[in-house]
Design a protein around this motif. Structure first.
Motif, PDB file in Angstrom:
ATOM      1  N   VAL A 191      -1.912   0.114  13.554  1.00 27.05           N
ATOM      2  CA  VAL A 191      -2.069  -1.345  13.506  1.00 27.05           C
ATOM      3  C   VAL A 191      -3.499  -1.761  13.180  1.00 27.05           C
ATOM      4  O   VAL A 191      -3.716  -2.831  12.606  1.00 27.05           O
ATOM      5  N   ASN A 192      -4.485  -0.914  13.528  1.00 34.90           N
ATOM      6  CA  ASN A 192      -5.877  -1.237  13.188  1.00 34.90           C
ATOM      7  C   ASN A 192      -6.122  -1.237  11.682  1.00 34.90           C
ATOM      8  O   ASN A 192      -7.130  -1.770  11.221  1.00 34.90           O
ATOM      9  N   CYS A 193      -5.196  -0.679  10.929  1.00 32.77           N
ATOM     10  CA  CYS A 193      -5.303  -0.671   9.462  1.00 32.77           C
ATOM     11  C   CYS A 193      -4.533  -1.837   8.848  1.00 32.77           C
ATOM     12  O   CYS A 193      -4.367  -1.906   7.625  1.00 32.77           O
TER      13      CYS A 193
ATOM     14  N   THR B 226      -0.614  -4.208   1.438  1.00 34.54           N
ATOM     15  CA  THR B 226      -1.230  -3.484   0.329  1.00 34.54           C
ATOM     16  C   THR B 226      -1.041  -1.979   0.479  1.00 34.54           C
ATOM     17  O   THR B 226      -0.937  -1.458   1.594  1.00 34.54           O
ATOM     18  N   ALA B 227      -1.041  -1.302  -0.659  1.00 37.50           N
ATOM     19  CA  ALA B 227      -0.971   0.157  -0.652  1.00 37.50           C
ATOM     20  C   ALA B 227      -2.213   0.741  -0.004  1.00 37.50           C
ATOM     21  O   ALA B 227      -2.147   1.791   0.642  1.00 37.50           O
ATOM     22  N   GLU B 228      -3.331   0.053  -0.147  1.00 34.21           N
ATOM     23  CA  GLU B 228      -4.588   0.530   0.442  1.00 34.21           C
ATOM     24  C   GLU B 228      -4.492   0.564   1.969  1.00 34.21           C
ATOM     25  O   GLU B 228      -4.961   1.529   2.592  1.00 34.21           O
TER      26      GLU B 228
ATOM     27  N   THR C 167       5.297  -6.950   0.209  1.00 36.49           N
ATOM     28  CA  THR C 167       5.080  -5.925   1.232  1.00 36.49           C
ATOM     29  C   THR C 167       5.527  -4.558   0.708  1.00 36.49           C
ATOM     30  O   THR C 167       6.426  -4.454  -0.114  1.00 36.49           O
ATOM     31  N   ILE C 168       4.871  -3.534   1.216  1.00 38.69           N
ATOM     32  CA  ILE C 168       5.127  -2.161   0.807  1.00 38.69           C
ATOM     33  C   ILE C 168       5.488  -1.369   2.056  1.00 38.69           C
ATOM     34  O   ILE C 168       4.879  -1.564   3.111  1.00 38.69           O
ATOM     35  N   THR C 169       6.471  -0.486   1.945  1.00 33.28           N
ATOM     36  CA  THR C 169       6.831   0.354   3.087  1.00 33.28           C
ATOM     37  C   THR C 169       6.642   1.821   2.719  1.00 33.28           C
ATOM     38  O   THR C 169       6.669   2.194   1.553  1.00 33.28           O
ATOM     39  N   ARG C 170       6.459   2.597   3.768  1.00 35.42           N
ATOM     40  CA  ARG C 170       6.301   4.051   3.592  1.00 35.42           C
ATOM     41  C   ARG C 170       6.761   4.733   4.872  1.00 35.42           C
ATOM     42  O   ARG C 170       6.502   4.244   5.974  1.00 35.42           O
TER      43      ARG C 170
END
Length: 178
Positions: free
Chosen positions: A98-100, A160-162, A76-79
């Protein structure tokens, strides 16, 4: 009253039961539900949760109930994103995220007196958005961002980063990013 006491677990057993339920739960568990099941007051549950936290259990209180944080999966990636919007735009902001396929982990504001204030949200899907907005309307409570004229931070998490980039672009398109 005596019969009710006989059905109650000892405090250490009750805390073990609470921890076990939180480990098994996919969604947050309301304190009132735990209190009813354990046949104690909501305040006793609050105290039990505090003691479990003091023992180092990673329990957080969200607007939907208590949640045991699982160890973060390495993929997992956080930002952190800085946002600004009105109360009426809250549902749209959360929905765009959340739709992403992105989870809103928390919200943070910088208060002039108290400094940084962070509260867990754990909003993962449309259902969580609806519950959050319904609770906001039902309680008439103010958002933390009302303390800072709508300015706030969200920590976002995705596989994902995407997906994170899609969420950032959706917020940018709406004019919510600072």
């Amino acid at each position: 009253m005596k019969q009710m006491r006989e059905k109650r677990q000892p405090a250490d057993g009750r805390r073990k039961s609470i921890l076990s339920q939180l480990k098994e739960a996919a969604d947050p568990i309301k304190g009132n539900d735990l209190a009813e099941e354990m046949q104690v007051s909501r305040q006793i549950i609050v105290q039990d949760i505090s003691l479990l936290k003091a023992e180092g259990q990673p329990i957080i209180a969200t607007s939907q109930g208590y949640l045991l944080l699982k160890k973060a999966q390495s993929h997992t990636i956080t930002r952190i994103v800085a946002c600004n919007h009105t109360v009426s735009q809250t549902a749209d902001e959360l929905t765009r995220i959340v739709n992403c396929g992105v989870t809103v982990l928390n919200v943070t504001v910088e208060h002039p007196l108290y400094g940084e204030i962070t509260r867990s949200l754990m909003i993962r899907n449309q259902s969580d958005v609806r519950k959050f907005v319904k609770n906001l309307e039902k309680t008439g409570a103010s958002l933390l961002s009302s303390l800072t004229d709508g300015v706030h931070l969200h920590e976002l998490e995705a596989d994902t980063a995407e997906n994170l980039e899609l969420a950032v672009q959706a917020l940018k398109q709406a004019g919510y990013l600072l």
